[in-house]
Design a protein around this motif. Structure first.
Motif, PDB file in Angstrom:
ATOM      1  N   PHE A 129      34.958  22.125  40.128  1.00 49.47           N
ATOM      2  CA  PHE A 129      36.231  23.195  39.522  1.00 49.47           C
ATOM      3  C   PHE A 129      35.012  25.024  39.025  1.00 49.47           C
ATOM      4  O   PHE A 129      34.318  25.495  39.410  1.00 49.47           O
ATOM      5  N   LYS A 130      34.869  23.927  37.983  1.00 50.82           N
ATOM      6  CA  LYS A 130      33.795  24.327  36.620  1.00 50.82           C
ATOM      7  C   LYS A 130      32.839  25.180  37.265  1.00 50.82           C
ATOM      8  O   LYS A 130      32.310  26.311  37.246  1.00 50.82           O
ATOM      9  N   SER A 131      32.110  24.635  38.221  1.00 51.35           N
ATOM     10  CA  SER A 131      29.963  24.615  38.319  1.00 51.35           C
ATOM     11  C   SER A 131      30.918  25.938  39.829  1.00 51.35           C
ATOM     12  O   SER A 131      29.945  26.333  39.244  1.00 51.35           O
ATOM     13  N   TYR A 132      31.110  25.078  40.399  1.00 52.20           N
ATOM     14  CA  TYR A 132      31.415  25.620  41.615  1.00 52.20           C
ATOM     15  C   TYR A 132      31.911  26.646  42.291  1.00 52.20           C
ATOM     16  O   TYR A 132      31.892  27.719  42.925  1.00 52.20           O
ATOM     17  N   ALA A 133      32.893  26.207  41.836  1.00 57.26           N
ATOM     18  CA  ALA A 133      34.230  27.431  42.589  1.00 57.26           C
ATOM     19  C   ALA A 133      34.662  28.805  41.709  1.00 57.26           C
ATOM     20  O   ALA A 133      35.101  29.737  42.482  1.00 57.26           O
ATOM     21  N   ALA A 134      35.191  28.422  40.282  1.00 51.80           N
ATOM     22  CA  ALA A 134      35.524  29.311  39.604  1.00 51.80           C
ATOM     23  C   ALA A 134      34.869  30.575  39.558  1.00 51.80           C
ATOM     24  O   ALA A 134      34.900  32.063  39.886  1.00 51.80           O
ATOM     25  N   PRO A 135      33.276  30.885  39.337  1.00 54.55           N
ATOM     26  CA  PRO A 135      32.794  31.536  39.474  1.00 54.55           C
ATOM     27  C   PRO A 135      32.615  32.239  40.359  1.00 54.55           C
ATOM     28  O   PRO A 135      32.708  33.802  40.969  1.00 54.55           O
ATOM     29  N   VAL A 136      32.750  31.795  41.799  1.00 55.81           N
ATOM     30  CA  VAL A 136      33.253  32.556  42.942  1.00 55.81           C
ATOM     31  C   VAL A 136      34.873  33.291  42.793  1.00 55.81           C
ATOM     32  O   VAL A 136      35.320  34.478  43.022  1.00 55.81           O
ATOM     33  N   LEU A 137      35.719  32.593  42.863  1.00 50.32           N
ATOM     34  CA  LEU A 137      36.772  32.468  42.182  1.00 50.32           C
ATOM     35  C   LEU A 137      37.930  33.854  41.813  1.00 50.32           C
ATOM     36  O   LEU A 137      38.346  35.082  41.948  1.00 50.32           O
ATOM     37  N   GLN A 138      37.141  33.344  40.599  1.00 53.86           N
ATOM     38  CA  GLN A 138      37.220  34.798  39.429  1.00 53.86           C
ATOM     39  C   GLN A 138      36.910  36.283  40.242  1.00 53.86           C
ATOM     40  O   GLN A 138      37.248  36.804  39.123  1.00 53.86           O
ATOM     41  N   GLN A 139      35.829  36.479  40.583  1.00 56.17           N
ATOM     42  CA  GLN A 139      35.438  37.534  40.734  1.00 56.17           C
ATOM     43  C   GLN A 139      36.575  38.345  42.000  1.00 56.17           C
ATOM     44  O   GLN A 139      36.475  39.474  41.591  1.00 56.17           O
ATOM     45  N   PHE A 140      37.573  38.010  42.713  1.00 56.93           N
ATOM     46  CA  PHE A 140      38.623  38.364  43.006  1.00 56.93           C
ATOM     47  C   PHE A 140      40.287  38.132  42.698  1.00 56.93           C
ATOM     48  O   PHE A 140      41.405  38.363  43.194  1.00 56.93           O
ATOM     49  N   LEU A 141      39.907  36.633  42.244  1.00 56.07           N
ATOM     50  CA  LEU A 141      41.613  36.008  41.721  1.00 56.07           C
ATOM     51  C   LEU A 141      41.106  36.021  40.483  1.00 56.07           C
ATOM     52  O   LEU A 141      40.829  34.481  39.591  1.00 56.07           O
ATOM     53  N   PRO A 142      41.896  37.070  40.142  1.00 59.68           N
ATOM     54  CA  PRO A 142      41.752  36.832  38.022  1.00 59.68           C
ATOM     55  C   PRO A 142      43.247  35.363  37.852  1.00 59.68           C
ATOM     56  O   PRO A 142      43.471  35.660  38.051  1.00 59.68           O
ATOM     57  N   PRO A 143      42.498  34.841  36.441  1.00 60.12           N
ATOM     58  CA  PRO A 143      43.094  33.322  36.785  1.00 60.12           C
ATOM     59  C   PRO A 143      44.818  34.061  35.544  1.00 60.12           C
ATOM     60  O   PRO A 143      45.473  32.928  36.316  1.00 60.12           O
ATOM     61  N   SER A 144      44.858  35.639  35.474  1.00 61.74           N
ATOM     62  CA  SER A 144      46.604  35.574  35.393  1.00 61.74           C
ATOM     63  C   SER A 144      47.315  35.495  36.700  1.00 61.74           C
ATOM     64  O   SER A 144      48.461  35.754  36.558  1.00 61.74           O
ATOM     65  N   GLN A 145      46.658  35.544  37.697  1.00 61.50           N
ATOM     66  CA  GLN A 145      47.451  35.679  39.354  1.00 61.50           C
ATOM     67  C   GLN A 145      47.193  34.487  39.936  1.00 61.50           C
ATOM     68  O   GLN A 145      47.564  34.333  41.125  1.00 61.50           O
ATOM     69  N   SER A 146      46.994  33.591  39.354  1.00 65.95           N
ATOM     70  CA  SER A 146      46.747  31.847  39.655  1.00 65.95           C
ATOM     71  C   SER A 146      47.822  31.261  38.882  1.00 65.95           C
ATOM     72  O   SER A 146      47.762  31.015  37.781  1.00 65.95           O
ATOM     73  N   LEU A 147      47.844  30.670  39.925  1.00 67.90           N
ATOM     74  CA  LEU A 147      49.158  29.305  39.598  1.00 67.90           C
ATOM     75  C   LEU A 147      48.249  27.968  39.201  1.00 67.90           C
ATOM     76  O   LEU A 147      47.761  27.462  41.391  1.00 67.90           O
ATOM     77  N   VAL A 148      47.808  27.267  38.519  1.00 69.83           N
ATOM     78  CA  VAL A 148      47.486  25.540  38.558  1.00 69.83           C
ATOM     79  C   VAL A 148      48.451  24.604  39.038  1.00 69.83           C
ATOM     80  O   VAL A 148      49.278  24.672  37.985  1.00 69.83           O
ATOM     81  N   ALA A 149      48.023  23.722  40.304  1.00 71.77           N
ATOM     82  CA  ALA A 149      49.116  22.828  40.391  1.00 71.77           C
ATOM     83  C   ALA A 149      48.379  21.061  39.984  1.00 71.77           C
ATOM     84  O   ALA A 149      47.142  21.874  40.828  1.00 71.77           O
TER      85      ALA A 149
END
Length: 339
Positions: A147-167
């Motif tokens: 996730f750190k390597s491939y997903a987070a750099p993409v998702l955080q462009q439109f989903l700020p961490p403050s708007q995401s709940l991690v389960a």
């Protein structure tokens, strides 16, 4: 396989911590109703099938196909059919987000609450403690690395961490796989959950501050364990793991200070369903329908020796709960999250 005491994470004093207590609820600041996405990690209780995932195992990738690009991630779709989860239908993360519930394909981007699911069926926490089920299995540690390597750099462009709940729902396979180990189990589970939160800390370093952690279901009450006088794992082992999980969650919250970690007592909710099944429309809690994986099971269940429909069973198969149970659990979880 023994674990040295010095490997244990030193715990702060742990005073009367109750995951559902008014005190713990009062200090929770995040509002589920305002969250735009759920980012999920775990095992088969949480995984959903993706069009770019390994069939019957993942939403995207596997240990042998670890890397993916932005286009692959963003074009990936949740598959919803009889075999697209380990429950014969939608599971708790799909019910909680209302994302991917409809038959066919759903893009997470098109859901009001987006579901980005990086759980892998058959996952344990780390190969430091238990072996992989298959050479393609992605452990929790590697799910978060991926996730750190491939997903987070993409998702955080439109989903700020403050708007995401991690389960995170993990430990089911770990406790089952290790149930006959010759170890001091409280120490072993302390180390397991220490490693779990070491990986969660990597998500914290990416900016995520809202975490939902699910504790173990009553694994001592699976159909196979109910049929024996020596269940593996037993109720004591499950309780030890859940205690260790709660302690590490509280420690993580105290050390960080600016993080919200909520431990949902799935064990208590699911135990209540097993104890009073009639209140939940369940008539069978001791075994499962032998034809659970047949394509016509929904309408032709009697042909497989099942007197009542699949949704009246608690257990979908020897180790997984039915989609009906997941739906009830998700509804109770949503109420709890909204406080």
């Amino acid at each position: 396989m023994l674990w040295a005491p010095e490997l244990m994470l030193t715990l702060l004093p742990f005073a009367a911590y109750n995951t559902a207590s008014p005190i713990s609820r009062a200090r929770d600041k995040f509002d589920w109703s305002s969250q735009r996405a759920l980012i999920a990690f775990g095992d088969s209780y949480t995984y959903v099938q993706g069009t770019h995932g390994l069939q019957n195992y993942s939403f995207i990738g596997d240990q042998l196909n670890f890397a993916y690009d932005a286009q692959t991630l963003l074009s990936n779709k949740i598959v919803q059919n009889q075999t697209a989860s380990a429950e014969g239908g939608p599971n708790w993360v799909e019910y909680l987000t209302k994302c991917g519930l409809q038959p066919g394909l759903t893009s997470p981007k098109h859901c009001k609450k987006q579901l980005w699911d990086f759980a892998f069926a058959g996952a344990d926490i780390s190969t430091e403690y238990t072996p992989l089920h298959h050479n393609f299995t992605v452990s929790l540690v590697n799910q978060i690395t991926q996730f750190k390597s491939y997903a987070a750099p993409v998702l955080q462009q439109f989903l700020p961490p403050s708007q995401s709940l991690v389960a995170v729902w993990i430990g089911i396979n770990d406790v089952g796989d290790s149930s006959k180990y010759a170890v001091d189990f409280p120490t072993f589970y302390a180390n397991l959950t220490r490693t779990l939160f070491t990986s969660v800390n990597e998500l914290y370093d990416l900016g995520y501050r809202s975490f939902l952690v699910m504790n173990l279901p009553p694994l001592d009450r699976t159909p196979g364990n109910q049929a024996t006088s020596t269940p593996h794992p037993n109720a004591t082992q499950v309780a030890w793991y859940n205690d260790a999980l709660a302690e590490k969650a509280e420690l993580f919250r105290r050390v960080k200070g600016d993080v919200e970690v909520r431990v949902f007592d799935a064990h208590a909710r699911l135990s209540a369903m097993l104890d009073e099944p009639g209140e939940y429309g369940i008539v069978n809690t001791t075994n499962f329908c032998a034809g659970y994986d047949q394509p016509d099971i929904e309408t032709n269940y009697r042909a497989y020796g099942c007197p009542t429909p699949l949704e009246t069973y608690f257990w979908f198969n020897s180790g997984h709960m039915t989609s009906h149970v997941h739906r009830i659990l998700a509804a109770e979880l949503e109420d709890w999250l909204q406080g």
